[in-house]
Scaffold this active site. Structure first.
Site, short mmCIF file in Angstrom:
data_model
loop_
_atom_site.label_atom_id
_atom_site.label_comp_id
_atom_site.label_asym_id
_atom_site.label_seq_id
_atom_site.Cartn_x
_atom_site.Cartn_y
_atom_site.Cartn_z
N GLU A 42 16.83 -0.73 1.24
CA GLU A 42 15.58 -0.68 2.00
C GLU A 42 15.73 0.27 3.19
OE1 GLU A 42 14.33 -4.53 3.40
OE2 GLU A 42 12.32 -3.83 3.91
N ASN A 86 0.80 -1.22 0.00
CA ASN A 86 0.00 0.00 0.00
C ASN A 86 0.84 1.28 0.00
OD1 ASN A 86 -1.65 2.16 0.98
ND2 ASN A 86 -3.16 0.70 1.69
N ASP A 106 7.16 -2.37 11.11
CA ASP A 106 6.81 -3.69 11.64
C ASP A 106 7.45 -4.06 12.97
OD1 ASP A 106 6.04 -3.42 9.01
OD2 ASP A 106 6.91 -5.30 8.33
C1 GLC Z 1 8.25 -3.97 5.28
C2 GLC Z 1 8.07 -2.57 5.86
C3 GLC Z 1 6.79 -1.97 5.33
C4 GLC Z 1 6.82 -1.99 3.80
C5 GLC Z 1 7.13 -3.40 3.27
C6 GLC Z 1 7.39 -3.39 1.77
O1 GLC Z 1 7.23 -4.83 5.68
O2 GLC Z 1 8.09 -2.59 7.25
O3 GLC Z 1 6.64 -0.66 5.77
O4 GLC Z 1 5.62 -1.54 3.30
O5 GLC Z 1 8.28 -3.89 3.89
O6 GLC Z 1 8.44 -2.51 1.47
#
Ligand code: GLC
Length: 412
Positions: A383, A33, A157
């Protein structure tokens, strides 16, 4: 165009799957999202039509309740766990997870609205419905702060904020499972087993509740008001109001929700920490953890605690090379390379810096922008990055990191 900008475009295009973009190959093979929302901002710098398609494809997954899911599972990718069968969430038009993610989308639509007011106008009802869902499903008592029902719903997360509330989660029924993430990325940069058990127990709980919002709000062991989600929603509401006023839309309804959140935001203020912190709505406890979200108050248009918040930022800035660490280096939970326990995310920096600029704090706004530029220049589109030495961590070739380089105009 400079080489880094050209690389950014190539990175996003390589991650494009037709009408949507994956966060990165391998680790995250579906549409996420808030990744899509930020990625659209970057795409808009070179292909406005494709940026709108990114947004529209995300909204296409909206549930009848108004919720826009955190993941849309458009194809079955056995490389990802937990996939659609574990979620068992069948309320939407596209297979998806059963939770949402920080609602940054309306702010992105507002930013792009001048490029195509008709497409922006067409999205206002769906955005309003989604915001109304946040108010009803995640703030049923009208406190003016929104809860997350899963750490994944916060988009951050593995935050230390979730540790204490997470202790209430019964993991005895989780059983055996095979994680996929730790075979793709260094396990030391990913959540531990205890955290993962809790994540899965919450997915099982939601599935057992048939993803019914009222049952989840009433019974979930995890219901925590999150600073970032609340700040992002408040800003998105303000942007949706501006869209509604200029293009037509339910301005009164939006104004009422904004007033409720403006009254409620102060609940997250923690005097001991000198920061806005998450609030466990089950125990009533305010977390003492200062996180990067603590600095999103300005982005939300909340300037009440300016001096204290800037004092905390100043203190933290002395212990890192690059701002803004996701967790305070003074916290016992700090880990510079582990997922949301210390590393820097470009998207969070973008929002913090934008808010600081709007607050007139240009020195801090520039410092954070320059730090982000240096991290990407030295580490590529990672990331996340260590705040201590700038080391690139987690997955590589990340769409939203590349998008921030482009959207922010970070240069060559
Ligand atoms: C991890 C991150 C989240 C993000 C996803 C995809 O789960 O914590 O914020 O949307 O990766 O990048």
């Amino acid at each position: 165009m400079g080489t880094i900008a050209a690389d950014a475009i190539r990175t996003i295009q390589d991650n494009s799957r037709g009408g949507f973009t994956v966060p990165t190959k391998g680790l995250y093979p579906y549409q996420w999202n808030w990744d899509s929302a930020f990625t659209a901002l970057g795409i808009a710098t070179y292909d406005v039509d494709r940026a709108w398609i990114e947004i529209e494809s995300l909204v296409a997954g909206q549930w009848p309740s108004g919720m826009i899911p955190h993941i849309l599972f458009r194809a079955d990718e056995p490389s990802y766990f937990p996939g659609p069968s574990v979620w068992g969430a069948s309320r939407g038009p596209i297979p998806s997870s059963g939770i949402s993610q920080p609602p940054v989308l309306a702010s992105v639509v507002f930013a792009l609205s001048r490029t195509d007011p008709d497409r922006a106008r067409a999205l206002v009802p769906a955005l309003n419905k989604w915001h109304d869902w946040w108010a009803r499903a995640r703030d049923p008592d009208g406190l003016g702060v929104v809860a997350v029902t899963h750490p994944w719903e916060s988009g951050r997360d593995n935050l230390p904020d979730w540790d204490r509330p997470g202790k209430r989660i019964d993991v005895s029924g989780v059983g055996e499972y095979t994680r996929r993430d730790t075979s793709l990325v260094d396990a030391g940069m990913r959540p531990g087993k205890e955290d993962y058990d809790r994540y899965l127990a919450l997915v099982n709980f939601g599935r057992e509740m048939d993803w019914d919002d009222a049952r989840i709000a009433a019974g979930s062991p995890f219901f925590v008001a999150d600073v970032a989600t609340t700040a992002i929603l408040l800003r998105s509401e303000r942007d949706l109001l501006r869209l509604s006023e200029s293009l037509g839309g339910p301005a009164e309804e939006i104004r009422a929700r904004i007033e409720c959140m403006e009254r409620g935001f102060g609940r997250l203020w923690n005097e001991r920490a000198g920061a806005y912190c998450s609030h466990d709505l089950r125990s009533g406890e305010l977390s003492d953890e200062v996180t990067s979200a603590s600095f999103l108050c300005f982005y939300a248009g909340i300037f009440d605690r300016r001096a204290e918040v800037l004092g905390t930022l100043e203190r933290i800035s002395k212990s890192v090379k690059r701002l803004v660490p996701s967790c305070d280096p003074g916290s016992p939970s700090f880990d510079p390379v582990r997922y949301w326990r210390g590393p820097v995310w470009a998207i969070v920096n973008y929002m913090i810096s934008l808010g600081l600029r709007e607050a007139g704090e240009l020195g801090w706004a520039d410092r954070i922008r320059e730090d982000t530029r240096a991290l990407i220049r030295e580490g590529g589109f990672a990331e996340y990055y260590s705040p201590l030495d700038g080391r690139a961590c987690g997955g590589r070739d990340f769409s939203w990191t590349a998008a921030i380089w482009l959207a922010w105009g970070l240069g060559d």
